[in-house]
Design an enzyme around this catalytic site. Structure first.
Site, PDB file in Angstrom:
ATOM      1  N   ASP A  79     -10.210   3.417  -3.702  1.00 51.55           N
ATOM      2  CA  ASP A  79     -10.934   2.191  -3.323  1.00 51.55           C
ATOM      3  C   ASP A  79     -12.328   2.163  -3.948  1.00 51.55           C
ATOM      4  OD1 ASP A  79      -8.680   1.957  -1.829  1.00 51.55           O
ATOM      5  OD2 ASP A  79      -9.701   1.589   0.072  1.00 51.55           O
ATOM      6  N   ASP A  95       0.840  -1.203   0.000  1.00 53.30           N
ATOM      7  CA  ASP A  95       0.000   0.000   0.000  1.00 53.30           C
ATOM      8  C   ASP A  95       0.880   1.259   0.000  1.00 53.30           C
ATOM      9  OD1 ASP A  95      -2.293   1.727   0.454  1.00 53.30           O
ATOM     10  OD2 ASP A  95      -3.307  -0.056   1.189  1.00 53.30           O
TER      11      ASP A  95
HETATM   12  C1  GLA Z   1      -6.324   0.884   1.395  1.00 54.97           C
HETATM   13  C2  GLA Z   1      -6.394  -0.024   0.192  1.00 54.97           C
HETATM   14  C3  GLA Z   1      -7.482  -1.063   0.410  1.00 54.97           C
HETATM   15  C4  GLA Z   1      -7.203  -1.850   1.676  1.00 54.97           C
HETATM   16  C5  GLA Z   1      -7.078  -0.891   2.844  1.00 54.97           C
HETATM   17  C6  GLA Z   1      -6.638  -1.606   4.111  1.00 54.97           C
HETATM   18  O1  GLA Z   1      -7.471   1.648   1.537  1.00 54.97           O
HETATM   19  O2  GLA Z   1      -6.638   0.697  -0.978  1.00 54.97           O
HETATM   20  O3  GLA Z   1      -7.532  -1.954  -0.701  1.00 54.97           O
HETATM   21  O4  GLA Z   1      -6.038  -2.590   1.519  1.00 54.97           O
HETATM   22  O5  GLA Z   1      -6.125   0.115   2.575  1.00 54.97           O
HETATM   23  O6  GLA Z   1      -6.534  -0.754   5.188  1.00 54.97           O
END
Ligand code: GLA
Length: 535
Positions: free
Chosen positions: A340, A277
């Site tokens: 997301d 991430d």
């Molecule tokens: C981010 C990512 C998600 C998930 C969350 C976990 O928002 O984009 O896909 O992995 O972190 O906290």
């Protein structure tokens, strides 16, 4: 004032009669309403039925999924032949390279290939009703992920309460549901497996790192090696998540300053996939220049290449700095193209149309990506998902939006990572995930992401070139009412007579010349394959 006449359009009417349907779980849709002035708007009224288009797989064996697989020399190899059909089934394989063996009962191939090269093998499967065989290419070299990843990820259903038990049940369900027989392979833990500093919840506690500085799991994951052994014993692969910052997005321990130790730990634990991430790295990066954006990914990419097992690297930094231009070069095998998709439960449809269609076409993402490097518009948000309020709920996408979601992901050659509750799959959701002719579009060995070929108002045509010279074509209707969508040959670079096959229904529609036109429901799709008529 002139009176306006309103016509109610029942969307499900455009779906084939005689198709199977299911109402578990019920899905409600907005009905399109058109007035005679030509304007249209949406009202919440009529019900859109969840009609299953995918025919059940034949009971005789059929081999599905990817036709090519990459492995590095000396790395542990694991691949399960995906085959539908009645069990018991007996598997065989011809021309396996030295170092590999296959289990005839399960179709699991394991071992180590030490010599670089391309090995064409033949998979065979037989049961009481028949036999099937198919060629498969094992490419032993430096490139992994020769087709988009297929699997399951814990985030959108289990978010911050994922556990070892949930992961084992997910692996069990991938086998029991039959998803493994269609090519699904990765069982991936997302955030929240490491210790959460400052948390009052004892199950998230523990020592952050061991004496060597390697990251520890929290008490919800008592033995990571035992967990990956379990996943591998099912013929599946295991994935894990971390962030280059000190903390992950959910505030758990991240990899910052410990990248080598943590990557080594992931390899020792037996993971095959890492989602990396960006969270909390924003405070570390000096600025948002391309060099600073690339830095953490190049670092981890280089470290992963030195590990004694293959670890696919998924970059999750939401498309910043046009990651598609450099994601592969820094060692990534896929990269998120946007934020997301399911950040807001109610907003999934809006995000789907924005992050799937819009981000993709605006940035001409078809020019990027291919074998070993995939654009990732996020997970498949189907079935039961977390509603972010402490409960799960059926996806808010209408059935036609769900067909659009899967069809678009396949045309984009996107990873097919389901993130709903895999232990609670209704027949409709399973049918969306397991249509082999649709999956074939995604997994095509040419690996050429599709592109938008034509657009007129809310109607769009997307096309993907396939290895056999045919084209997969999606006729999409983003509008609020059912509409006729036309594909014109010049938009696809086609000439002459083409056979057209409906991929969801797995049914030939006939031979067409010049154009093909069909009715497409509100927010829906008709996905076809077009091939020049053989003379
Ligand atoms: C981010 C990512 C998600 C998930 C969350 C976990 O928002 O984009 O896909 O992995 O972190 O906290």
């Amino acid at each position: 004032m002139k009176p306006v006449h309103i016509t109610l359009i029942i969307l499900a009417a455009s779906l084939c009669r005689g198709d199977q349907s299911t109402s578990d779980p019920p899905r409600w849709a907005m009905a399109g309403v058109a007035d005679t002035s030509g304007a249209s708007k949406a009202v919440s009224a009529s019900r859109e039925e969840a009609v299953i288009l995918t025919p059940p797989p034949p009971r005789a064996p059929r081999i599905n999924g990817a036709k090519i697989f990459g492995v590095r020399p000396g790395s542990p190899f694991l691949f399960t032949i995906p085959a539908t059909g009645d069990r018991p089934m007996v598997f065989a394989v011809e021309n396996l390279p030295a170092g590999l063996k296959m289990d005839a009962q399960t179709g699991q191939i394991s071992g180590v290939v030490s010599s670089r090269g391309e090995y064409t093998v033949t998979f065979k499967a037989s049961n009481a009703l028949g036999r099937a065989e198919r060629k498969f290419k094992i490419v032993c070299g430096d490139t992994l992920a020769l087709t988009p990843h297929m699997g399951w990820n814990s985030w959108y259903v289990w978010e911050n309460h994922v556990t070892d038990k949930i992961m084992r049940e997910a692996a069990d369900a991938m086998v029991a549901s039959g998803m493994i027989n269609h090519g699904y392979m990765y069982v991936n833990i997302d955030d929240c497996w490491s210790v959460k500093p400052g948390s009052k919840d004892p199950s998230l506690g523990g020592e952050l790192r061991d004496a060597q500085g390697k990251v520890n799991s929290n008490r919800r994951f008592p033995d990571m090696k035992a967990l990956t052994d379990y996943i591998h014993s099912k013929g599946l692969k295991a994935g894990i998540y971390t962030s280059p910052g000190p903390l992950t997005c959910a505030g758990h321990v991240g990899a910052y300053g410990h990248e080598i130790q943590d990557a080594e730990r992931f390899a020792e634990w037996g993971f095959d996939f890492l989602k990396y991430d960006w969270c909390s790295y924003g405070k570390i990066a000096k600025n948002k220049s391309r060099g600073e954006l690339e830095k953490p990914y190049r670092l981890i990419g280089d470290i992963l290449k030195k590990q004694p097992r293959d670890i696919v690297l998924n970059l999750c930094q939401y498309g910043m700095g046009s990651v598609w231009e450099w994601g592969q070069e820094v060692g990534g095998h896929s990269w998120r193209t946007a934020g997301d998709l399911g950040l807001s439960f109610e907003g999934i449809a809006t995000a789907l149309f924005r992050d799937g269609f819009d981000v993709y076409s605006r940035n001409e993402l078809h020019k990027f990506g291919g074998p070993g490097a995939w654009n990732d518009p996020d997970y498949l948000l189907l079935g039961y998902l977390s509603n972010w309020k402490g409960a799960t709920a059926p996806t808010p996408l209408t059935p036609n939006e769900q067909y659009t979601h899967v069809s678009l992901w396949c045309l984009l050659a996107a990873p097919l990572i389901f993130s709903g509750d895999i232990t609670r799959l209704d027949a409709f959701t399973l049918s969306l995930l397991t249509n082999d002719e649709v999956i074939e579009v995604d997994q095509d060995p040419l690996g050429k992401p599709g592109r938008r070929a034509a657009k007129e108002d809310n109607l769009e045509v997307w096309a993907k070139e396939m290895e056999d010279g045919s084209k997969a074509v999606g006729l999409f209707n983003r509008g609020e009412v059912e509409a006729r969508v036309t594909v014109k040959w010049p938009d696809l670079g086609l000439r002459g007579k083409q056979t057209v096959r409906d991929l969801w229904r797995q049914k030939d529609l006939g031979t067409f010349e010049g154009q093909f036109q069909t009715s497409v429901p509100r927010h829906g799709v008709v996905l076809v394959k077009m091939a020049a008529l053989a003379h």
